[in-house]
Design an enzyme around this catalytic site. Structure first.
Site, PDB file in Angstrom:
ATOM      1  N   ASN A   1     -20.662  -5.947  11.297  1.00 34.12           N
ATOM      2  CA  ASN A   1     -20.425  -4.999  10.214  1.00 34.12           C
ATOM      3  C   ASN A   1     -19.503  -5.592   9.153  1.00 34.12           C
ATOM      4  O   ASN A   1     -19.722  -5.418   7.940  1.00 34.12           O
ATOM      5  CB  ASN A   1     -19.822  -3.706  10.780  1.00 34.12           C
ATOM      6  CG  ASN A   1     -19.644  -2.643   9.715  1.00 34.12           C
ATOM      7  OD1 ASN A   1     -20.571  -2.320   8.990  1.00 34.12           O
ATOM      8  ND2 ASN A   1     -18.433  -2.095   9.614  1.00 34.12           N
TER       9      ASN A   1
ATOM     10  N   LYS B   1     -20.212  -6.506   5.018  1.00 39.92           N
ATOM     11  CA  LYS B   1     -19.369  -6.127   3.888  1.00 39.92           C
ATOM     12  C   LYS B   1     -19.087  -7.322   2.978  1.00 39.92           C
ATOM     13  O   LYS B   1     -19.111  -7.205   1.744  1.00 39.92           O
ATOM     14  CB  LYS B   1     -18.074  -5.480   4.396  1.00 39.92           C
ATOM     15  CG  LYS B   1     -18.301  -4.109   5.033  1.00 39.92           C
ATOM     16  CD  LYS B   1     -17.025  -3.346   5.309  1.00 39.92           C
ATOM     17  CE  LYS B   1     -16.350  -3.751   6.589  1.00 39.92           C
ATOM     18  NZ  LYS B   1     -15.240  -2.830   6.953  1.00 39.92           N
TER      19      LYS B   1
ATOM     20  N   ASP C   1     -18.798  -4.969  15.624  1.00 41.77           N
ATOM     21  CA  ASP C   1     -17.753  -4.833  14.610  1.00 41.77           C
ATOM     22  C   ASP C   1     -17.743  -6.041  13.673  1.00 41.77           C
ATOM     23  O   ASP C   1     -17.618  -5.893  12.454  1.00 41.77           O
ATOM     24  CB  ASP C   1     -16.404  -4.674  15.306  1.00 41.77           C
ATOM     25  CG  ASP C   1     -15.422  -3.858  14.490  1.00 41.77           C
ATOM     26  OD1 ASP C   1     -15.859  -2.905  13.817  1.00 41.77           O
ATOM     27  OD2 ASP C   1     -14.219  -4.165  14.544  1.00 41.77           O
TER      28      ASP C   1
ATOM     29  N   GLU D   1       0.827  -1.196   0.000  1.00 41.67           N
ATOM     30  CA  GLU D   1       0.000   0.000   0.000  1.00 41.67           C
ATOM     31  C   GLU D   1       0.867   1.254   0.000  1.00 41.67           C
ATOM     32  O   GLU D   1       1.880   1.329   0.700  1.00 41.67           O
ATOM     33  CB  GLU D   1      -0.911   0.004   1.229  1.00 41.67           C
ATOM     34  CG  GLU D   1      -1.862   1.200   1.296  1.00 41.67           C
ATOM     35  CD  GLU D   1      -2.894   1.039   2.378  1.00 41.67           C
ATOM     36  OE1 GLU D   1      -3.663   0.054   2.320  1.00 41.67           O
ATOM     37  OE2 GLU D   1      -2.913   1.872   3.306  1.00 41.67           O
TER      38      GLU D   1
ATOM     39  N   ARG E   1     -15.505   3.029   4.463  1.00 43.87           N
ATOM     40  CA  ARG E   1     -16.395   4.094   4.896  1.00 43.87           C
ATOM     41  C   ARG E   1     -15.670   5.421   4.865  1.00 43.87           C
ATOM     42  O   ARG E   1     -16.167   6.424   4.376  1.00 43.87           O
ATOM     43  CB  ARG E   1     -16.901   3.815   6.320  1.00 43.87           C
ATOM     44  CG  ARG E   1     -17.973   4.791   6.793  1.00 43.87           C
ATOM     45  CD  ARG E   1     -18.092   4.831   8.302  1.00 43.87           C
ATOM     46  NE  ARG E   1     -16.936   5.507   8.921  1.00 43.87           N
ATOM     47  CZ  ARG E   1     -16.823   5.720  10.222  1.00 43.87           C
ATOM     48  NH1 ARG E   1     -17.756   5.266  11.037  1.00 43.87           N
ATOM     49  NH2 ARG E   1     -15.764   6.350  10.709  1.00 43.87           N
ATOM     50  N   GLY E   2     -14.441   5.416   5.386  1.00 47.26           N
ATOM     51  CA  GLY E   2     -13.625   6.618   5.421  1.00 47.26           C
ATOM     52  C   GLY E   2     -13.689   7.312   6.767  1.00 47.26           C
ATOM     53  O   GLY E   2     -14.621   7.128   7.546  1.00 47.26           O
TER      54      GLY E   2
END
Length: 292
Positions: A164, A168, A161, A18, A108-109
């Protein structure tokens, strides 16, 4: 005790790297030198981050475009829900697809600086699962998402968490890449919990070699990552000795990766901070060699 820790590893790992979009021309040169250094390791993909509120949108796009045009490595573009309508996000995704990008890191950011916390943009995607569903309507993107071994700071508890994260995957995610952590047991425990929650997708550990202990302390505070008590002592006194600090950093990260490997991990994602040598050295010690 008789055998060196990294001897004989077959290099049967897969890696990805990354980067963040450069702010200056000089930083751009450093980024591209890092790409050229790591490319021979045949990474699965190279991802480029996206600033809070879309603040690096164009620079992210430029970096991704160059990876697509000048390398044979798949590029993964980060995309967030923050401060943009669905139409704006969809347009960015369409442009990526038209330019040959087939992989999105859907997030999400983070809330923009100075705000009171995350809130969906009026007319925008509500969260990462909503974003993934929208992207899948545009094209058959490969999609990576974020996971938090030590629980997302905005989540009320572990189960929330995990629920969620499962949403996704149910929406179409291919894999989850974890936030950085510093203890292998943290990842193993999280991997067990995701399996118990019925999550069958790939869970990839995110590895961040420490370039600056002070910077890691700041980032860890923001994302809820625990720093082991022993780590501070290893970096103590090295503020003015960057080369020694790099050696210590590589040793810590490589040892953690070796223990992850011993626990069955074969995929690693490195947060390079646009510096190649630490990640390259760790991959080398894990037996990975350049491909012709």
């Amino acid at each position: 005790m008789e055998r060196p820790l990294f001897s004989g590893l077959p290099g049967d790992i897969e890696v990805s790297f990354e980067f963040f979009p450069p702010k200056t021309e000089k930083m751009g040169e450093t980024l591209w030198q890092s790409v050229e250094t790591l490319a021979p390791l045949n990474p699965r993909f190279l991802s480029v981050t996206y600033g809070a509120g879309g603040s690096t949108r164009e620079r992210t796009h430029q970096a991704v475009r160059r990876i697509v045009n000048e390398t044979a490595i798949p590029a993964a573009a980060h995309l967030t829900c923050v401060d943009a309508t669905r139409e704006e996000v969809d347009q960015v995704a369409r442009e990526y697809w038209e330019e040959g990008v087939r992989h999105i890191v859907a997030l999400r950011g983070d809330a923009p600086s100075g705000s009171q916390g995350y809130a969906p943009h009026p007319g925008g995607y509500e969260n990462a699962a909503d974003l993934i569903a929208g992207l899948k309507k545009i094209a058959d993107f490969e999609i990576s998402v974020a996971a938090y071994p030590e629980v997302h700071p905005d989540s009320s508890d572990r189960q929330t968490d995990l629920d969620n994260l499962k949403r996704k995957f149910d929406a179409g995610a291919t894999r989850a890449i974890t936030q950085f952590f510093f203890e292998p047991e943290c990842f193993f425990d999280f991997r067990d919990k995701t399996a118990a929650a019925g999550i069958e997708g790939e869970i990839v550990p995110g590895i961040m070699p420490v370039l600056s202990f002070a910077a890691v302390q700041r980032m860890s505070g923001l994302c809820g990552t625990a720093i082991p008590e022993w780590m501070g002592g290893l970096f103590d006194g090295l503020d003015e000795r960057p080369e020694a600090r790099q050696l210590v950093s590589a040793t810590i990260a490589a040892e953690m990766c070796r223990r992850l490997y011993a626990g069955g991990v074969r995929q690693f994602h490195f947060y390079t901070l646009n510096r190649a040598e630490l990640s390259y050295a760790i991959c080398h010690m894990l037996g990975l060699r350049p491909k012709a």
